[in-house]
Design a protein around this motif. Structure first.
Motif, PDB file in Angstrom:
ATOM      1  N   VAL A 180       8.715  -5.212 -26.914  1.00 11.22           N
ATOM      2  CA  VAL A 180       7.615  -5.027 -27.858  1.00 11.22           C
ATOM      3  C   VAL A 180       8.155  -4.651 -29.232  1.00 11.22           C
ATOM      4  CG1 VAL A 180       5.578  -3.630 -28.416  1.00 11.22           C
ATOM      5  CG2 VAL A 180       5.934  -4.435 -26.079  1.00 11.22           C
ATOM      6  N   ASP A 181       9.186  -3.812 -29.291  1.00 12.82           N
ATOM      7  CA  ASP A 181       9.774  -3.430 -30.579  1.00 12.82           C
ATOM      8  C   ASP A 181      10.390  -4.642 -31.293  1.00 12.82           C
ATOM      9  OD1 ASP A 181       9.009  -0.834 -30.320  1.00 12.82           O
ATOM     10  OD2 ASP A 181      11.007   0.019 -30.587  1.00 12.82           O
ATOM     11  N   VAL A 182      11.049  -5.508 -30.529  1.00 16.01           N
ATOM     12  CA  VAL A 182      11.627  -6.713 -31.134  1.00 16.01           C
ATOM     13  C   VAL A 182      10.526  -7.587 -31.722  1.00 16.01           C
ATOM     14  CG1 VAL A 182      12.806  -8.890 -30.625  1.00 16.01           C
ATOM     15  CG2 VAL A 182      13.697  -6.753 -29.694  1.00 16.01           C
ATOM     16  N   LEU A 183       9.418  -7.689 -31.022  1.00 14.73           N
ATOM     17  CA  LEU A 183       8.315  -8.517 -31.510  1.00 14.73           C
ATOM     18  C   LEU A 183       7.656  -7.925 -32.752  1.00 14.73           C
ATOM     19  CD1 LEU A 183       6.617  -9.504 -28.113  1.00 14.73           C
ATOM     20  CD2 LEU A 183       7.947 -10.981 -29.629  1.00 14.73           C
ATOM     21  N   ARG A 184       7.460  -6.594 -32.771  1.00 15.09           N
ATOM     22  CA  ARG A 184       6.732  -6.018 -33.897  1.00 15.09           C
ATOM     23  C   ARG A 184       7.619  -5.671 -35.094  1.00 15.09           C
ATOM     24  NH1 ARG A 184       5.018   0.234 -32.660  1.00 15.09           N
ATOM     25  NH2 ARG A 184       6.882   0.925 -31.543  1.00 15.09           N
ATOM     26  N   TYR A 185       8.947  -5.582 -34.885  1.00 19.68           N
ATOM     27  CA  TYR A 185       9.851  -5.266 -35.984  1.00 19.68           C
ATOM     28  C   TYR A 185      10.865  -6.366 -36.273  1.00 19.68           C
ATOM     29  CZ  TYR A 185       8.130  -0.496 -35.269  1.00 19.68           C
ATOM     30  OH  TYR A 185       7.330   0.608 -35.128  1.00 19.68           O
ATOM     31  N   GLY A 186      10.907  -7.402 -35.450  1.00 19.53           N
ATOM     32  CA  GLY A 186      11.900  -8.457 -35.588  1.00 19.53           C
ATOM     33  C   GLY A 186      11.534  -9.497 -36.621  1.00 19.53           C
ATOM     34  N   PRO A 187      12.213 -10.641 -36.590  1.00 23.63           N
ATOM     35  CA  PRO A 187      12.007 -11.686 -37.613  1.00 23.63           C
ATOM     36  C   PRO A 187      10.618 -12.315 -37.592  1.00 23.63           C
ATOM     37  CG  PRO A 187      13.453 -12.457 -35.841  1.00 23.63           C
ATOM     38  CD  PRO A 187      13.277 -10.997 -35.643  1.00 23.63           C
ATOM     39  N   ASP A 190       5.604 -10.715 -38.814  1.00 25.92           N
ATOM     40  CA  ASP A 190       4.393 -11.065 -39.564  1.00 25.92           C
ATOM     41  C   ASP A 190       3.404 -11.857 -38.729  1.00 25.92           C
ATOM     42  OD1 ASP A 190       5.427  -9.785 -41.758  1.00 25.92           O
ATOM     43  OD2 ASP A 190       6.267 -11.601 -42.654  1.00 25.92           O
ATOM     44  N   ALA A 191       3.894 -12.544 -37.715  1.00 28.80           N
ATOM     45  CA  ALA A 191       3.016 -13.358 -36.879  1.00 28.80           C
ATOM     46  C   ALA A 191       2.491 -12.612 -35.663  1.00 28.80           C
ATOM     47  CB  ALA A 191       3.768 -14.619 -36.425  1.00 28.80           C
ATOM     48  N   VAL A 192       2.962 -11.378 -35.477  1.00 26.34           N
ATOM     49  CA  VAL A 192       2.574 -10.597 -34.300  1.00 26.34           C
ATOM     50  C   VAL A 192       1.362  -9.732 -34.627  1.00 26.34           C
ATOM     51  CG1 VAL A 192       3.311  -8.780 -32.691  1.00 26.34           C
ATOM     52  CG2 VAL A 192       4.910 -10.570 -33.378  1.00 26.34           C
ATOM     53  N   PRO A 193       0.301  -9.756 -33.801  1.00 20.57           N
ATOM     54  CA  PRO A 193      -0.876  -8.921 -34.083  1.00 20.57           C
ATOM     55  C   PRO A 193      -0.537  -7.435 -33.998  1.00 20.57           C
ATOM     56  CG  PRO A 193      -1.022  -9.915 -31.888  1.00 20.57           C
ATOM     57  CD  PRO A 193       0.143 -10.559 -32.573  1.00 20.57           C
ATOM     58  N   SER A 194      -1.200  -6.625 -34.799  1.00 29.66           N
ATOM     59  CA  SER A 194      -0.896  -5.201 -34.879  1.00 29.66           C
ATOM     60  C   SER A 194      -1.192  -4.468 -33.576  1.00 29.66           C
ATOM     61  CB  SER A 194      -1.687  -4.567 -36.022  1.00 29.66           C
ATOM     62  OG  SER A 194      -3.076  -4.755 -35.827  1.00 29.66           O
ATOM     63  N   TRP A 195      -2.153  -4.991 -32.804  1.00 37.01           N
ATOM     64  CA  TRP A 195      -2.526  -4.306 -31.560  1.00 37.01           C
ATOM     65  C   TRP A 195      -1.422  -4.368 -30.512  1.00 37.01           C
ATOM     66  CZ3 TRP A 195      -2.054  -7.464 -27.447  1.00 37.01           C
ATOM     67  CH2 TRP A 195      -2.251  -8.835 -27.627  1.00 37.01           C
ATOM     68  N   LEU A 196      -0.425  -5.227 -30.709  1.00 33.64           N
ATOM     69  CA  LEU A 196       0.638  -5.365 -29.707  1.00 33.64           C
ATOM     70  C   LEU A 196       1.374  -4.054 -29.479  1.00 33.64           C
ATOM     71  CD1 LEU A 196       2.002  -7.699 -28.008  1.00 33.64           C
ATOM     72  CD2 LEU A 196       3.817  -7.619 -29.737  1.00 33.64           C
ATOM     73  N   SER A 197       1.452  -3.215 -30.508  1.00 34.19           N
ATOM     74  CA  SER A 197       2.177  -1.950 -30.382  1.00 34.19           C
ATOM     75  C   SER A 197       1.553  -1.039 -29.328  1.00 34.19           C
ATOM     76  CB  SER A 197       2.214  -1.227 -31.732  1.00 34.19           C
ATOM     77  OG  SER A 197       0.896  -0.922 -32.170  1.00 34.19           O
ATOM     78  N   VAL A 198       0.262  -1.224 -29.054  1.00 33.22           N
ATOM     79  CA  VAL A 198      -0.420  -0.403 -28.047  1.00 33.22           C
ATOM     80  C   VAL A 198       0.222  -0.581 -26.670  1.00 33.22           C
ATOM     81  CG1 VAL A 198      -2.651   0.001 -26.906  1.00 33.22           C
ATOM     82  CG2 VAL A 198      -2.566  -0.482 -29.355  1.00 33.22           C
ATOM     83  N   LEU A 199       0.847  -1.711 -26.449  1.00 31.40           N
ATOM     84  CA  LEU A 199       1.484  -1.985 -25.154  1.00 31.40           C
ATOM     85  C   LEU A 199       2.635  -1.021 -24.860  1.00 31.40           C
ATOM     86  CD1 LEU A 199       1.608  -5.908 -25.217  1.00 31.40           C
ATOM     87  CD2 LEU A 199      -0.092  -4.423 -24.141  1.00 31.40           C
ATOM     88  N   ASN A 200       3.101  -0.314 -25.877  1.00 28.27           N
ATOM     89  CA  ASN A 200       4.206   0.631 -25.675  1.00 28.27           C
ATOM     90  C   ASN A 200       3.740   2.005 -25.203  1.00 28.27           C
ATOM     91  OD1 ASN A 200       6.356  -0.997 -26.207  1.00 28.27           O
ATOM     92  ND2 ASN A 200       6.854  -0.126 -28.204  1.00 28.27           N
ATOM     93  N   ILE A 201       2.452   2.289 -25.276  1.00 30.07           N
ATOM     94  CA  ILE A 201       1.990   3.646 -24.993  1.00 30.07           C
ATOM     95  C   ILE A 201       2.308   4.060 -23.568  1.00 30.07           C
ATOM     96  CG2 ILE A 201      -0.035   5.124 -24.779  1.00 30.07           C
ATOM     97  CD1 ILE A 201      -1.287   3.649 -27.112  1.00 30.07           C
ATOM     98  N   LEU A 202       1.893   3.258 -22.600  1.00 25.12           N
ATOM     99  CA  LEU A 202       2.107   3.646 -21.202  1.00 25.12           C
ATOM    100  C   LEU A 202       3.575   3.609 -20.787  1.00 25.12           C
ATOM    101  CD1 LEU A 202       0.902   4.628 -18.586  1.00 25.12           C
ATOM    102  CD2 LEU A 202       0.448   2.245 -17.950  1.00 25.12           C
ATOM    103  N   PRO A 203       4.298   2.482 -20.950  1.00 23.77           N
ATOM    104  CA  PRO A 203       5.715   2.502 -20.544  1.00 23.77           C
ATOM    105  C   PRO A 203       6.556   3.475 -21.356  1.00 23.77           C
ATOM    106  CG  PRO A 203       5.206   0.485 -21.730  1.00 23.77           C
ATOM    107  CD  PRO A 203       3.898   1.164 -21.461  1.00 23.77           C
ATOM    108  N   GLY A 204       6.163   3.685 -22.625  1.00 20.85           N
ATOM    109  CA  GLY A 204       6.938   4.588 -23.476  1.00 20.85           C
ATOM    110  C   GLY A 204       6.946   6.014 -22.971  1.00 20.85           C
TER     111      GLY A 204
END
Length: 396
Positions: A180-187, A190-204
């Motif tokens: 998820v970090d690679v998707l939201r901070y990687g190259p 800009d194309a990744v929706p902002s809500w994707l970061s929510v997927l880190n809450i439980l596994p994190g």
């Protein structure tokens, strides 16, 4: 000393003092971090706004590495849950209900009390902006209780994973957060929706809890702990130096990225290093806590765990809100942008702590079973808590 000796005499021989000591340390880090890394600014109308010294002092970020001990809290939480799960007298559902109820009562108590206080304070002349700032601070630590409740409900699954995969049971959670970090901070960020970061809450946050479950199951030993310590520290350094992760472990006003909401891979790297160190130091901590004078405060802190989490921000606000009427009070209502502010805030900490102890004498009743509370009162408390949540989250 008499109290310490009394507590010592009542402590069962099988009590794991090291785990209790680690939990107490993690608990005390929460109010210390919020009191030290959180400040206020005062506007022209005399209203308080949240601020942080981290916005002005980048070198202050390592303090957040020390005070961000939620990894330790989840680690010992997973360990303790395994022991409790083994000893459960009834079904798994009954065990979960009991533990979740213990978490929910104090949260319901603090939010219901604040729901009553808000109109009273407003009538006394406290600005609405100050009340919203205060309610935000009160809600801030309560997200942790919600996450911890979900994680606790997953204990049976964590136990099965620990028995099947051993020390590697937490590895998929680490990989999930990394992806998820690679998707939201990687190259392609800009194309990744902002809500994707929510997927880190439980596994994190489940990562350290799963480590604790594996530890409690006897599948995580000192050799694994060394790997966690060295590997976590190395990953932490690489993420900071090579991949430019934010240095602060808590959110900084004005910054676009944050490590903790939701947790980034840097949080898991820190939790890994902390967990490894905790497991390696377990025996030394246990020997140290055989001294009654050291063991007694650990017991008191553990017995007041939810009270500390739920009410420590209220203790700070009990000083800051009246202080706002006095104007610019160094370290309290002045902007946290100078070394003088840091020294002044350190001087305020004993008062915050003393008020928390005073509040805790009355608030601890919310941690006890509500056997004498009628259904009507419980329903009223629930409605008040819901009203406070609506206000604090800015839904009105």
């Amino acid at each position: 000393m008499r109290l310490a000796e009394k507590i010592e005499a009542r402590t069962p021989a099988h009590r794991d003092r090291a785990v209790d000591g680690l939990r107490a340390l993690a608990l005390l880090a929460v109010p210390t971090g919020h009191w030290l890394l959180g400040g206020f600014t005062l506007d022209a109308d005399g209203a308080l706004h949240n601020a942080s010294p981290l916005a002005a002092f980048g070198f202050f970020a390592p303090v957040s590495w020390v005070l961000q001990m939620l990894g330790i809290f989840f680690l010992v939480g997973g360990y303790a849950s395994v022991l409790s799960y083994r000893r459960r007298p009834g079904s798994t559902a009954q065990w979960l209900k009991q533990r979740i109820t213990r978490l929910g009562r104090p949260v319901l108590g603090v939010t219901a009390v604040w729901a009553v206080m808000i109109p009273v304070l407003y009538a006394l002349g406290v600005p609405g902006t100050t009340l919203r700032t205060g309610s935000t601070l009160v809600v801030q630590p309560l997200w942790f209780v919600g996450v911890y409740t979900v994680v606790t409900a997953l204990t049976p699954c964590c136990v099965r994973l620990a028995r099947r995969l051993g020390a590697w049971a937490a590895a998929p959670l680490l990989v999930s957060v990394a992806v998820v970090d690679v998707l939201r901070y990687g190259p392609y960020a800009d194309a990744v929706p902002s809500w994707l970061s929510v997927l880190n809450i439980l596994p994190g946050w489940l990562f350290a809890y799963q480590l604790g479950v594996s530890w409690g199951e006897g599948r995580l030993g000192r050799r694994h702990a060394r790997v966690l310590l060295v590997g976590g520290a190395a990953l932490f350094a690489v993420l900071l130096i090579v991949f430019d992760y934010p240095a602060s472990m808590v959110g900084v006003p004005g910054e676009s990225r944050t490590n903790s909401h939701p947790p980034s891979l840097l949080v898991l790297a820190l939790a890994s290093a902390q967990s490894g160190a905790a497991i390696l130091l377990r025996d030394r901590i246990a020997r140290l806590l055989t001294r009654p004078a050291l063991w007694a405060p650990v017991v008191v802190v553990n017995l007041s765990a939810m009270t500390i989490l739920c009410w420590h921000q209220t203790a700070m606000l009990a000083v800051a809100v009246p202080g706002a009427f006095a104007g610019a009070v160094p370290g309290l209502t002045t902007a946290p942008d100078s070394l003088g502010w840091i020294l002044a805030r350190l001087a305020w900490l004993p008062l915050f702590a003393g008020l928390l102890v005073l509040i805790g004498r009355y608030a601890r009743r919310f941690e006890e079973p509500w056997t004498k509370t009628t259904r009507t009162r419980r329903a009223a408390a629930g409605l008040l808590a819901a009203g406070f949540a609506v206000f604090a989250l800015g839904l009105t």
